[in-house]
Design a protein around this motif. Structure first.
Motif, mmCIF file in Angstrom:
data_model
loop_
_atom_site.group_PDB
_atom_site.id
_atom_site.type_symbol
_atom_site.label_atom_id
_atom_site.label_comp_id
_atom_site.label_asym_id
_atom_site.label_seq_id
_atom_site.Cartn_x
_atom_site.Cartn_y
_atom_site.Cartn_z
ATOM 1 N N TYR A 7 2.404 -3.957 -1.626
ATOM 2 C CA TYR A 7 2.983 -2.813 -1.717
ATOM 3 C C TYR A 7 1.949 -1.985 -2.569
ATOM 4 C CZ TYR A 7 4.712 1.853 -2.447
ATOM 5 O OH TYR A 7 4.243 3.795 -2.657
ATOM 6 N N TYR A 78 4.808 17.991 7.013
ATOM 7 C CA TYR A 78 5.800 19.553 6.443
ATOM 8 C C TYR A 78 5.541 20.898 5.937
ATOM 9 C CZ TYR A 78 10.153 16.513 7.194
ATOM 10 O OH TYR A 78 11.414 15.780 7.753
ATOM 11 N N ASN A 81 6.916 22.135 2.823
ATOM 12 C CA ASN A 81 6.521 21.084 1.486
ATOM 13 C C ASN A 81 6.105 22.055 0.466
ATOM 14 O OD1 ASN A 81 8.127 19.900 2.300
ATOM 15 N ND2 ASN A 81 6.494 17.628 2.718
ATOM 16 N N MET B 1 9.729 16.436 -8.482
ATOM 17 C CA MET B 1 10.381 15.882 -7.328
ATOM 18 C C MET B 1 10.030 14.413 -7.977
ATOM 19 S SD MET B 1 12.107 15.760 -3.154
ATOM 20 C CE MET B 1 12.580 17.146 -3.811
ATOM 21 N N GLN B 3 8.584 11.129 -6.743
ATOM 22 C CA GLN B 3 8.252 10.434 -6.286
ATOM 23 C C GLN B 3 7.467 8.769 -5.936
ATOM 24 O OE1 GLN B 3 4.174 12.631 -4.469
ATOM 25 N NE2 GLN B 3 5.000 14.437 -4.891
ATOM 26 N N VAL B 5 9.516 5.142 -4.011
ATOM 27 C CA VAL B 5 10.094 5.270 -2.918
ATOM 28 C C VAL B 5 10.807 3.690 -2.672
ATOM 29 C CG1 VAL B 5 8.009 3.705 -2.257
ATOM 30 C CG2 VAL B 5 10.371 3.983 -0.559
ATOM 31 N N TYR B 7 12.087 0.009 -2.512
ATOM 32 C CA TYR B 7 11.784 -1.536 -1.805
ATOM 33 C C TYR B 7 13.186 -2.281 -1.166
ATOM 34 C CZ TYR B 7 10.218 -5.369 0.789
ATOM 35 O OH TYR B 7 9.733 -6.762 1.165
ATOM 36 N N ILE B 94 11.648 2.196 7.518
ATOM 37 C CA ILE B 94 11.205 3.019 6.466
ATOM 38 C C ILE B 94 12.285 4.406 6.724
ATOM 39 C CG2 ILE B 94 9.313 4.750 5.876
ATOM 40 C CD1 ILE B 94 7.226 3.234 6.966
ATOM 41 N N ASN B 96 13.116 8.509 5.821
ATOM 42 C CA ASN B 96 12.842 8.794 4.995
ATOM 43 C C ASN B 96 13.811 10.197 5.218
ATOM 44 O OD1 ASN B 96 10.872 7.571 7.397
ATOM 45 N ND2 ASN B 96 9.958 9.391 5.709
ATOM 46 N N ASP B 97 13.540 10.617 4.000
ATOM 47 C CA ASP B 97 14.372 11.965 3.560
ATOM 48 C C ASP B 97 14.001 13.099 4.922
ATOM 49 O OD1 ASP B 97 15.380 14.388 3.360
ATOM 50 O OD2 ASP B 97 13.915 14.723 0.915
ATOM 51 N N THR B 100 12.344 16.420 3.498
ATOM 52 C CA THR B 100 10.601 16.893 3.021
ATOM 53 C C THR B 100 9.397 15.762 3.914
ATOM 54 O OG1 THR B 100 10.737 14.723 1.492
ATOM 55 C CG2 THR B 100 11.868 17.275 0.712
ATOM 56 N N GLY B 101 10.367 14.500 4.726
ATOM 57 C CA GLY B 101 9.690 14.065 5.271
ATOM 58 C C GLY B 101 8.910 12.797 4.350
ATOM 59 N N MET B 102 9.547 12.584 2.957
ATOM 60 C CA MET B 102 8.963 11.461 2.024
ATOM 61 C C MET B 102 9.649 10.968 2.711
ATOM 62 S SD MET B 102 9.404 11.444 -1.828
ATOM 63 C CE MET B 102 8.805 13.718 -2.126
ATOM 64 N N VAL B 106 12.344 1.843 1.537
ATOM 65 C CA VAL B 106 11.281 0.642 2.500
ATOM 66 C C VAL B 106 12.422 -0.670 2.760
ATOM 67 C CG1 VAL B 106 9.292 -0.814 3.501
ATOM 68 C CG2 VAL B 106 8.828 1.642 2.460
ATOM 69 N N THR B 322 13.517 -2.443 -5.776
ATOM 70 C CA THR B 322 12.222 -2.657 -6.586
ATOM 71 C C THR B 322 11.352 -1.235 -6.281
ATOM 72 O OG1 THR B 322 11.585 -4.879 -6.224
ATOM 73 C CG2 THR B 322 10.250 -3.815 -7.399
ATOM 74 N N LEU B 324 8.905 1.954 -6.785
ATOM 75 C CA LEU B 324 7.824 1.734 -6.112
ATOM 76 C C LEU B 324 6.897 3.343 -6.738
ATOM 77 C CD1 LEU B 324 7.563 -0.348 -3.941
ATOM 78 C CD2 LEU B 324 6.862 -0.874 -6.295
ATOM 79 N N PRO B 325 6.454 3.260 -7.232
ATOM 80 C CA PRO B 325 5.568 4.843 -7.222
ATOM 81 C C PRO B 325 4.929 4.816 -5.946
ATOM 82 C CG PRO B 325 4.200 3.514 -8.769
ATOM 83 C CD PRO B 325 5.547 2.614 -8.167
ATOM 84 N N LEU B 326 5.141 6.451 -4.940
ATOM 85 C CA LEU B 326 4.549 6.562 -3.892
ATOM 86 C C LEU B 326 3.520 6.934 -3.396
ATOM 87 C CD1 LEU B 326 6.732 8.851 -1.753
ATOM 88 C CD2 LEU B 326 6.053 6.604 -1.344
#
Lengths: 326, 326
Positions: A7, A78, A81, B1, B3, B5, B7, B94, B96-97, B100-102, B106, B322, B324-326
């Motif tokens: 990752y 988006y 955003n 917010m 950021q 994710v 895993y 994956i 997503n929200d 926001t598309g974030m 995963v 886990t 993880l930072p985006l």
């Protein structure tokens, strides 16, 4: 076989330190493969969630056998955003082992997207601009203004940037970047014509609009100039576009979809060549010093997948990222 | 917010402990949305890397507003993997929200794929099988044999499994699973007809073939039986299929693509209904005790995206996975 996936966050991807020169080289290799019909790149389907008509999340798969690269970019755009303090573009890229289908890496795709888009402009410029081009006009100085400028500076002896943006802060950001990172002098201009006339290379990198604002008029682009329309045809009057000697794109199939299926590129010239045809010599690039040549590249999954193996390899070498069990 | 994710490895996804009953419920909710035209699910494009004609990696995007779910499954199927000691099916999802598309998560998709496929069969059976169905025939006792049996056991008072497989070990695995996990008696049979005639529900779950082996002959399927053809039409002679009172699928568009575009389902009956039409009452399910009803479900991105939010929510609650930072 070890069933683990690497990752890489956005910070990890940047920390890998892949140079723009390496990215241009990889993207050009990808276009060679594409020009020779050796890339598998199906259409990119999307979903359109949330409020706001223009939200999208696109799946962009590609397979490049010669680069041993297969995978997908899942990238969102988006517009609302920005009001929320979040990026317009976000997303992840899954990089697979073509031999087994197993995921080798999951990585942020924002940096890659920005860099490979600039790199594709530079590959177009390699075949369509004059090699001695030294003055560049950048209209709209956001992320794409930066990466396009950086990519052009790798291939051309740039001496001067003419920077136009409706935001003084954005224009100043680009000037600082040009000065500090690229050692190129910048003139910030409030008249958009000054970032076009007198420039050897012009990059337009504003928002992509279905109804172009047509700021740039006929007669503004000098003879011998190369223009990269990163924002499609948004910046140009139809008369100005029809001065093009060679109007090119990175993928005709996708261009046709945007034009006939979605209503972009209305009144634009006929496409002279795909970039893959230029890099493989199947169509000629610039032939005279006077041609006004244009590239309207759309951004391809192939470009992302040309870069992903390099990111992965360097991350492994530098021990960057987080290994996770599959 | 924030950021970040989440895993989730395959072990994490399993550890979440989502029940088959919850999965069936989620998948049925998804089919209600689909039947009401409220799911966005574009075609699934694929790439076909490596050696071997049948390798694929498919992008399966879907957006279900009512379930607040958007995302993509990127799933590979490599027949040559089995010789290498690797799974045939692998992949990541994956999630997503939609706002926001974030990316929110995963996660490995292998467990989800297996479970939701069984769940979709059970949703079909809910509308097409007799409620008192107690004997089930399973032909081919691999992963899908297991999950289909488990799903049917949630909705029907199963007393007996008739298990057929060309591999004695596979058949015994299913018998052990039925006994130990589901408390259902199993008879392993070497004659495939014994896993069809006399059964209220039949599941065929072998390899999907363009040229069906047509093991099951006309007259084998009893009146009143429901058949889930997880392996498309591979197990059935055309005469046997044409005994169907109702031949159904999960998505007509995709079925048509497989039939007319790819050559599967040749000589099959006309499609009576999509599953979304059955669950919303737009088309009638079983109407008499005598009908022989069939489902040939293809597996939809919508099904994965109906399950993903539940996995995510439970993983967060149980602090599995886990961050993880985006």
């Amino acid at each position: 076989m070890k069933q683990e996936v690497l990752y890489l966050s956005q910070a990890d991807v940047e920390a890998v330190g892949l140079s723009m020169a390496d990215i241009i080289n990889a993207v050009e290799k990808g276009f060679v493969e594409m020009g020779n019909g050796r890339v598998e790149m199906p259409p990119k389907p999307g979903i359109h969630p949330g409020e706001g008509d223009d939200n999208f999340i696109h799946a962009m798969p590609a397979y490049i056998p010669a680069l041993n690269s297969a995978g997908v970019k899942w990238v969102s755009g988006y517009p609302p955003n920005q009001k929320k303090g979040l990026p317009y573009i976000m997303g992840l890229l899954i990089f697979n082992d073509p031999e087994t289908g197993m995921a080798k890496a999951v990585m942020d795709c924002v940096w890659i997207t920005a860099m490979r888009t600039g790199a594709a402009s530079a590959v177009s410029a390699k075949y369509l601009a004059r090699p001695e081009s030294s003055t560049i006009g950048v209209l709209a100085c956001g992320v794409q203004g930066h990466t396009n400028l950086e990519a052009m500076s790798v291939l051309f002896p740039l001496k001067k940037v003419m920077a136009f943006d409706t935001s003084a802060e954005q224009a100043q950001n680009l000037a600082d970047f040009a000065q500090n990172k690229l050692d190129i002098e910048t003139e910030i201009v409030s008249d958009p014509r000054k970032a076009v006339t007198g420039c050897d290379i012009v990059v337009t990198a504003g928002p992509i609009l279905k109804t172009p604002h047509e700021t740039i008029q006929a007669g503004w682009v000098d003879e011998g100039t190369f223009v990269s329309c990163v924002d499609f045809d948004s910046f140009f009057s139809r008369d100005a576009l029809n001065e093009a000697a060679k109007w090119t794109t990175d993928n005709v199939a996708q261009y046709t979809h945007y034009k006939d299926g979605m209503g972009y590129f209305q009144g634009c010239p006929n496409v002279y060549a795909e970039l893959g045809e230029l890099v493989t010599g199947k169509k000629k690039g610039r032939e005279t010093a006077e041609e006004k040549n244009f590239a309207a590249n759309l951004g391809l999954a192939m470009e992302d997948m040309a870069v992903a193996p390099l990111i992965f390899q360097k991350a492994v070498e530098k021990k960057i990222g987080t290994w996770l069990p599959l």
